[in-house]
Write a protein that holds these residues in place. Structure first.
Motif, PDB file in Angstrom:
ATOM      1  N   LEU B  47       0.886  -1.165   0.000  1.00  0.00           N
ATOM      2  CA  LEU B  47       0.000   0.000   0.000  1.00  0.00           C
ATOM      3  C   LEU B  47       0.925   1.216   0.000  1.00  0.00           C
ATOM      4  O   LEU B  47       1.708   1.386   0.945  1.00  0.00           O
ATOM      5  CB  LEU B  47      -0.878  -0.003   1.240  1.00  0.00           C
ATOM      6  N   ASP B  66      -3.042   5.420  -3.464  1.00  0.00           N
ATOM      7  CA  ASP B  66      -2.370   4.543  -4.421  1.00  0.00           C
ATOM      8  C   ASP B  66      -1.751   5.431  -5.502  1.00  0.00           C
ATOM      9  O   ASP B  66      -2.466   6.090  -6.254  1.00  0.00           O
ATOM     10  CB  ASP B  66      -3.431   3.591  -5.013  1.00  0.00           C
ATOM     11  N   ARG B  77      -7.288   0.203 -12.815  1.00  0.00           N
ATOM     12  CA  ARG B  77      -6.662   0.484 -11.533  1.00  0.00           C
ATOM     13  C   ARG B  77      -7.730   0.616 -10.432  1.00  0.00           C
ATOM     14  O   ARG B  77      -7.531   0.208  -9.282  1.00  0.00           O
ATOM     15  CB  ARG B  77      -5.837   1.774 -11.649  1.00  0.00           C
ATOM     16  N   TRP B  80      -8.815  -2.795  -9.471  1.00  0.00           N
ATOM     17  CA  TRP B  80      -7.756  -3.415  -8.653  1.00  0.00           C
ATOM     18  C   TRP B  80      -7.816  -2.843  -7.227  1.00  0.00           C
ATOM     19  O   TRP B  80      -7.753  -3.583  -6.247  1.00  0.00           O
ATOM     20  CB  TRP B  80      -6.391  -3.122  -9.300  1.00  0.00           C
ATOM     21  N   SER B  81      -7.981  -1.528  -7.158  1.00  0.00           N
ATOM     22  CA  SER B  81      -8.021  -0.878  -5.835  1.00  0.00           C
ATOM     23  C   SER B  81      -9.227  -1.349  -5.030  1.00  0.00           C
ATOM     24  O   SER B  81      -9.140  -1.515  -3.807  1.00  0.00           O
ATOM     25  CB  SER B  81      -8.089   0.645  -5.980  1.00  0.00           C
ATOM     26  N   THR B  82     -10.367  -1.532  -5.713  1.00  0.00           N
ATOM     27  CA  THR B  82     -11.561  -2.033  -5.011  1.00  0.00           C
ATOM     28  C   THR B  82     -11.235  -3.372  -4.351  1.00  0.00           C
ATOM     29  O   THR B  82     -11.599  -3.622  -3.192  1.00  0.00           O
ATOM     30  CB  THR B  82     -12.725  -2.239  -6.014  1.00  0.00           C
ATOM     31  N   ALA B  93     -10.115   4.530  -1.011  1.00  0.00           N
ATOM     32  CA  ALA B  93      -8.803   4.670  -1.657  1.00  0.00           C
ATOM     33  C   ALA B  93      -8.805   5.884  -2.566  1.00  0.00           C
ATOM     34  O   ALA B  93      -9.800   6.175  -3.250  1.00  0.00           O
ATOM     35  CB  ALA B  93      -8.476   3.419  -2.461  1.00  0.00           C
ATOM     36  N   VAL B  95      -6.830   7.113  -5.707  1.00  0.00           N
ATOM     37  CA  VAL B  95      -5.924   6.541  -6.708  1.00  0.00           C
ATOM     38  C   VAL B  95      -5.400   7.685  -7.578  1.00  0.00           C
ATOM     39  O   VAL B  95      -6.192   8.402  -8.199  1.00  0.00           O
ATOM     40  CB  VAL B  95      -6.650   5.480  -7.554  1.00  0.00           C
ATOM     41  N   ILE B 114     -13.786   4.573  -4.122  1.00  0.00           N
ATOM     42  CA  ILE B 114     -12.487   4.709  -4.788  1.00  0.00           C
ATOM     43  C   ILE B 114     -12.516   6.052  -5.520  1.00  0.00           C
ATOM     44  O   ILE B 114     -13.423   6.292  -6.329  1.00  0.00           O
ATOM     45  CB  ILE B 114     -12.249   3.567  -5.810  1.00  0.00           C
TER      46      ILE B 114
END
Lengths: 425, 369
Positions: B47, B66, B77, B80-82, B93, B95, B114
């Motif tokens: 992270l 991120d 992305r 992916w972050s989820t 997050a 991003v 996100i």
């Protein structure tokens, strides 16, 4: 330099620590160690029947009955005892040790003639160093020129035998002996690791020659019994007090608590529970007379030694107006009682017990030589040797029940187990 | 993971943003699979910056920042972050991408908490929240100081397990009772290695104290709710005991194990220096708001020890440590308990005390706070 007397004391300490633990590499050391322990306890004794000696030695001195014969013969060889036997059976022994004889010297001389093996010598050299202060393990190995294998084996034996303890402090392995230091061992190891003990030996020497000196007086004039104390030495003494390495007895007065300095108390191997009680009383006796000598309210004590001797010999101290301020702690420790003779005047009367007499003798020794005397003697063992055989048998059989429930764990294993519990879900 | 990767400028900015917002930031926190079926830990990802917001009620809100300078597709992305937010039980997050996301993708991502930004957009966003992202104000966002901490750990592997717990595992740990016990265990393991005259050792200890306080504030908040209006010390002690060991049954099981192995008496099973711990809890209950501010103050002071005093950061440090006089008081109380429980050298306490005193003297604020 290690002389024969010190060697005799060291083998006593190692034997006391090891108890019944068998160390295959040790040969002469165990025999002379047992000899030193036995000899130290039978000073000035009349004949001792062998059967009683066997029970007492097994129970109090951890001398197995199969080893006792050899030990007694060793003592006969150095002329500390005479053996009465019929054929190969020993009937009794007759100690041949006067109060003026030093059994440690005799044992040490005998050991020098016979000669220790390498590992025994390593143990003695290390313990000799640790009598004075903790040491850095690696540096000590280098200084003494000891190879890593005998060094680590000796430390491991020492830890098992409770005459050496290893600490990890500030990333260094520090060793010290719990025989010579009882309190604040973590702090002592930390001080050694931080190179904070460079003045330690000087400080101990100065404290020894001024047992019971008031802390306030040291802080006020930087002297101990007339000897100059440098700022570094004074700071070290304060540090040792703060960290409980030195535990000064205190005396309450209307103007505040006074504290009195003594050398650190020895550990369990040299000072058992009974003697510790006497030792504490002795420290308080010295503190009380030092208060009168050095910090009197009105009337100064000229000779603390004479005062204590008078208390022992007459059982009283003359009435004074300061007695209740000076001797309050002795009353609470049941060493003495205060009797009001006329209003405001109190007379100190000694509580006549064996322990109190011994405490005064110990206090006198501290004042005279700085040394508390024969504190390593197990008084319970002496009582057993003086008693008849049936008493000894009852003590031994009661102890056998207790022994079965004793369970000793390696401190390192305990630490690891506790940490595992802390970390587990 | 690499200390000098290309996302560093963005990471520094995210760290700085956290500090300005009162969020406790951790950089490059590894996500490791909790339950392992191999001998070596399975590393999933890093992270980049994890920000912890410590709420008044003892909950911790976890925000991922991120930072990606690669040309990944924004929506990929975001997806992916989820996944990583869900996997690590984070709350949201931010991003930061090289490419701008389409508004539709932004809206879709925001439904999952996100938030997609490009680098310029994030800078602007930070400015709208009232701070200048190009300035470094704290030791905590000084990447040189953070790098030197990691260099020290790499050179001294004896400390890696305790460092990992304090700085990498503890921010993600959901079970504060377990964190408290584990941090104690880790400190017990290294207490004989710590040397107060070494700045890096003071830094490491400060990180452990910070992590301990992070979870202690969760514990104390829960205990306040559990104990309610009762002022019965015995009741507090019982509740605390069961809380720390994960409930009555778990406590009894551990106690039984301990008694069987160590032959303890009935009442001896407890955290090290238990009576002092209970006393500490009694001190922390009325100071829980200040306790919340200790982790960031402790970490800042630790990095200050490590890197030496940097004039530009002193104003912030001063405000942090001396702005609420109870912060340094609580910090030192926790430190004293840990010293008693784990036996690290006592001079650490005077060293930290001197740091705080020195801070007050330099800035002349000690008496006025």
């Amino acid at each position: 330099m290690r002389d024969d007397r010190i060697t005799g004391e060291l083998v006593f300490d190692i034997q006391t620590g090891l108890g019944r633990t068998d160390i295959p590499e040790y040969d002469l050391l165990r025999m002379v160690g047992m000899g030193a322990v036995l000899a130290a306890h039978i000073k000035s004794f009349p004949d001792i029947p062998y059967e009683k000696l066997r029970l007492v030695s097994e129970h109090y001195f951890n001398i197995p009955s199969y080893a006792l014969k050899g030990v007694v013969e060793l003592l006969a060889e150095v002329e500390l005892v005479k053996i009465d036997r019929t054929g190969t059976t020993i009937n009794k022994i007759t100690p041949n040790i006067s109060v003026f004889d030093n059994v440690y010297l005799s044992i040490g001389e005998y050991s020098s003639i016979k000669g220790f093996n390498e590992l025994e010598n390593v143990a003695l050299e290390i313990l000799f160093r640790l009598r004075n202060k903790p040491e850095n393990l690696i540096s000590l190995g280098g200084t003494l020129g000891i190879d890593p294998t005998p060094l680590s084996r000796t430390i491991s034996i020492g830890e098992k035998g409770n005459f050496v303890r290893k600490y990890r402090a500030r990333g260094k392995d520090i060793i010290l002996s719990p025989i010579y230091f009882a309190d604040g061992l973590d702090a002592l190891a930390d001080l050694a690791a931080s190179k904070g003990l460079s003045d330690f030996e000087t400080v101990m020497r100065k404290l020894k020659s001024a047992q019971g000196w008031p802390l306030d007086l040291l802080l006020a004039n930087s002297k101990l019994a007339g000897v100059d104390v440098s700022r570094e030495e004074r700071d070290l003494i304060l540090k040792l007090v703060q960290e409980n390495v030195i535990k000064p007895p205190s005396l309450s007065t209307p103007s505040g608590d006074l504290r009195f300095l003594f050398t650190p108390a020895p550990g369990q191997g040299r000072l058992n529970a009974t003697n510790r009680l006497i030792y504490e009383r002795a420290m308080n006796l010295v503190s009380a007379v030092r208060k009168g000598q050095l910090l009197p309210a009105r009337i100064r004590i000229r000779s603390p030694y004479a005062i204590l001797r008078s208390l022992r010999d007459t059982g009283y101290l003359r009435p004074s107006t300061e007695a209740h301020l000076q001797y309050g702690t002795l009353v609470s420790l049941k060493v003495a009682v205060l009797e009001e003779t006329t209003p405001g005047w109190h007379r100190l009367r000694l509580v006549q017990t064996q322990e109190n007499i011994e405490a005064i003798n110990m206090a006198l020794a501290m004042l005279r030589t700085g040394d508390p005397g024969s504190i390593e003697i197990d008084r319970d063992a002496v009582i057993a040797l003086e008693s008849d055989e049936s008493y000894v048998e009852s003590v031994v059989s009661a102890a056998q029940f207790r022994e079965r429930s004793t369970h000793v764990l390696d401190p390192e294993a305990t630490k690891i187990f506790n940490n595992l519990l802390l970390e587990s879900d | 993971m690499a200390p000098k990767d290309k996302d560093r400028a963005q990471k520094r900015m995210a760290m700085e943003f956290c500090i300005q917002q009162g969020i406790l930031p951790y950089m490059e926190v590894p996500v490791v699979e909790e339950v392992q079926f191999q001998r070596t830990p399975i590393y999933i990802t890093d992270l980049d910056v994890l920000g912890l917001t410590l709420s008044w009620n003892g909950t911790i809100h976890r925000t991922l920042f991120d930072c990606k300078t690669s040309k990944d597709s924004p929506i990929n992305r975001a997806i992916w972050s989820t996944g990583i937010v869900e996997h690590s039980s984070l709350d949201e997050a931010y991003v930061i991408l090289k490419r701008s996301a389409l508004p539709t993708h932004k809206v879709t991502a925001e439904e999952k908490d996100i938030y997609l930004f490009d680098a310029d957009g994030f800078e602007q966003f930070m400015k709208f929240h009232g701070f200048e992202p190009t300035i470094t104000t704290s030791y905590l966002s000084d990447l040189v100081a953070l790098d030197s901490a990691q260099d020290f750990i790499r050179a001294n592997p004896v400390f890696s397990a305790s460092y990992e717990w304090a700085v990498q595992r503890s921010p993600l740990e959901r079970d504060s009772a377990r964190a408290i016990r584990s941090l104690l265990a880790k400190l017990l393991e290294i207490s004989g290695e710590l040397d107060p005259i070494k700045p890096a050792h003071r830094y490491l200890l400060a990180e452990i104290v910070a992590a301990f306080c992070l979870h202690l504030q969760v514990a104390v908040s829960r205990l306040i709710r559990m104990v309610g209006a009762s002022s019965d010390k015995a009741y507090l002690e019982e509740v605390t005991k069961y809380y720390l060991w994960g409930g009555y049954n778990n406590f009894q099981a551990k106690k039984k194990m301990s008694q069987l192995v160590l032959q303890l008496e009935d009442e001896e099973f407890a955290l090290p220096a238990w009576s002092s711990f209970i006393k500490l809890i009694g001190i922390l209950i009325p100071s829980v708001n200040s306790l919340r501010r200790v982790p960031v103050a402790a970490r800042t002071l630790g990095l200050r020890s490590l890197s030496g005093v940097v004039e530009e950061y002193e104003k912030y440090t001063n405000r942090l440590v001396l702005g609420d006089r109870k912060v340094s008081y609580v910090y030192m109380q926790v430190m004293r308990y840990l010293q008693e429980a784990t036996g690290f050298p006592r001079p650490f306490i005077s060293a930290f005390d001197e740091d705080i005193e020195g801070l007050g003297k330099i800035n002349g604020l000690r008496g006025s706070t």
